[in-house]
Design a protein around this motif. Structure first.
Motif, short mmCIF file in Angstrom:
data_model
loop_
_atom_site.label_atom_id
_atom_site.label_comp_id
_atom_site.label_asym_id
_atom_site.label_seq_id
_atom_site.Cartn_x
_atom_site.Cartn_y
_atom_site.Cartn_z
N GLY A 83 -0.61 7.44 5.74
CA GLY A 83 0.15 6.71 6.64
C GLY A 83 1.57 7.07 6.31
O GLY A 83 1.70 8.03 5.92
N ILE A 84 2.49 6.16 6.60
CA ILE A 84 3.75 6.43 6.59
C ILE A 84 4.49 5.39 5.77
O ILE A 84 3.87 4.26 5.52
CB ILE A 84 4.68 6.01 7.87
N GLY A 85 5.64 5.51 5.34
CA GLY A 85 6.41 4.72 4.48
C GLY A 85 7.91 4.60 5.23
O GLY A 85 8.51 5.50 5.23
N VAL A 86 8.16 3.43 5.84
CA VAL A 86 9.35 3.23 6.42
C VAL A 86 10.32 2.78 5.39
O VAL A 86 10.20 1.67 5.10
CB VAL A 86 9.12 2.23 7.65
N VAL A 87 11.26 3.52 5.28
CA VAL A 87 12.49 3.21 4.34
C VAL A 87 13.22 2.28 4.81
O VAL A 87 13.94 2.36 5.93
CB VAL A 87 13.21 4.43 3.91
N GLN A 88 13.21 0.86 4.18
CA GLN A 88 13.92 -0.34 4.68
C GLN A 88 15.56 -0.12 4.14
O GLN A 88 16.44 -0.72 4.61
CB GLN A 88 13.35 -1.43 4.38
N ASP A 89 15.46 0.25 2.89
CA ASP A 89 16.85 0.22 2.20
C ASP A 89 16.86 1.63 1.49
O ASP A 89 16.37 1.66 0.39
CB ASP A 89 17.05 -1.07 1.27
N PRO A 90 17.51 2.75 1.73
CA PRO A 90 17.66 3.74 1.19
C PRO A 90 18.11 3.88 -0.23
O PRO A 90 18.00 4.66 -1.15
CB PRO A 90 18.48 4.58 2.06
N LEU A 91 18.71 2.74 -0.68
CA LEU A 91 19.63 2.93 -2.11
C LEU A 91 19.00 2.10 -3.08
O LEU A 91 19.07 2.60 -3.98
CB LEU A 91 20.98 2.09 -1.76
N ILE A 92 18.02 1.23 -2.69
CA ILE A 92 17.35 0.63 -3.88
C ILE A 92 16.38 1.48 -4.33
O ILE A 92 16.06 1.60 -5.56
CB ILE A 92 16.94 -0.74 -3.37
N PRO A 93 15.41 2.12 -3.63
CA PRO A 93 14.77 2.25 -2.29
C PRO A 93 13.55 1.20 -2.04
O PRO A 93 13.16 0.75 -2.92
CB PRO A 93 14.35 3.40 -2.08
N ARG A 94 13.75 0.44 -0.71
CA ARG A 94 12.80 -0.58 -0.48
C ARG A 94 11.76 0.16 0.54
O ARG A 94 12.53 0.29 1.69
CB ARG A 94 13.30 -1.81 0.00
N VAL A 95 10.60 0.30 0.42
CA VAL A 95 9.62 1.22 1.52
C VAL A 95 8.58 0.17 1.93
O VAL A 95 7.91 -0.54 1.26
CB VAL A 95 9.30 2.30 0.95
N GLU A 96 8.31 0.07 3.12
CA GLU A 96 7.22 -0.41 3.84
C GLU A 96 6.07 0.44 4.26
O GLU A 96 6.45 1.65 4.93
CB GLU A 96 7.71 -1.16 5.09
N PHE A 97 4.99 0.44 3.42
CA PHE A 97 3.89 1.44 3.61
C PHE A 97 2.82 0.66 4.73
O PHE A 97 2.51 -0.35 4.52
CB PHE A 97 3.16 1.43 2.19
N LEU A 98 2.65 1.65 5.62
CA LEU A 98 1.65 1.36 6.70
C LEU A 98 0.48 2.59 6.47
O LEU A 98 0.92 3.69 6.54
CB LEU A 98 2.26 1.24 7.92
N THR A 99 -0.73 2.11 6.60
CA THR A 99 -1.71 3.22 6.78
C THR A 99 -1.93 3.54 8.34
O THR A 99 -1.52 2.71 8.95
CB THR A 99 -3.15 2.63 6.12
N LYS A 100 -2.65 4.54 8.61
CA LYS A 100 -3.08 4.93 10.01
C LYS A 100 -3.52 3.73 10.60
O LYS A 100 -3.29 3.68 12.09
CB LYS A 100 -3.83 5.90 9.96
N GLY A 101 -4.43 2.85 10.42
CA GLY A 101 -4.98 1.80 11.12
C GLY A 101 -3.98 0.51 11.33
O GLY A 101 -4.24 0.03 12.38
N SER A 102 -3.00 0.50 10.60
CA SER A 102 -2.06 -0.48 10.74
C SER A 102 -0.73 0.06 11.66
O SER A 102 0.05 -0.80 11.73
CB SER A 102 -1.71 -1.16 9.56
N ILE A 103 -0.62 1.29 12.02
CA ILE A 103 0.38 1.73 12.75
C ILE A 103 0.34 1.37 14.33
O ILE A 103 -0.58 1.54 14.60
CB ILE A 103 0.78 3.18 12.49
#
Length: 103
Positions: A83-103
């Protein structure tokens, strides 16, 4: 999500993309067999901030490239990402992970 442009970090040496292996720990063998998530950034400067904050000594070995949202699914299939990991905050980092089915 598909109408936006995203930014990826790619190795200049071998062309591989920067990915995350959640829960793999520091074991390199576990990372190879664990699910891999392609890291996406919403802005070019976020990708650069991520590199400069977390890999400043090797940042010159990577480049940032853009991809339209419509090309994410074919890229996931081609490289067999979970899936993908959308980086919400690059400094911390804080990442929102999404699998193929939830994209």
């Amino acid at each position: 999500m598909f109408s936006e442009a995203y930014y990826l970090i790619r190795s200049r040496a071998d062309g591989s993309y920067l990915v995350a292996h959640p829960h793999a720990g520091k074991d390199a063998n576990a990372a190879q067999s664990s699910p891999s998530f392609l890291l996406l950034f919403r802005e070019h400067f976020d990708a650069l901030s991520y590199l400069n904050t977390h890999a400043s000594e090797i940042a010159d070995r990577f480049s940032v490239e853009s991809i339209p949202g419509t090309q994410i699914d074919p890229l996931l299939k081609r490289w067999s990402f979970t899936g993908i990991g959308v980086v919400q905050d690059p400094l911390i980092p804080r990442v929102e992970f999404l699998t193929k089915g939830s994209i």
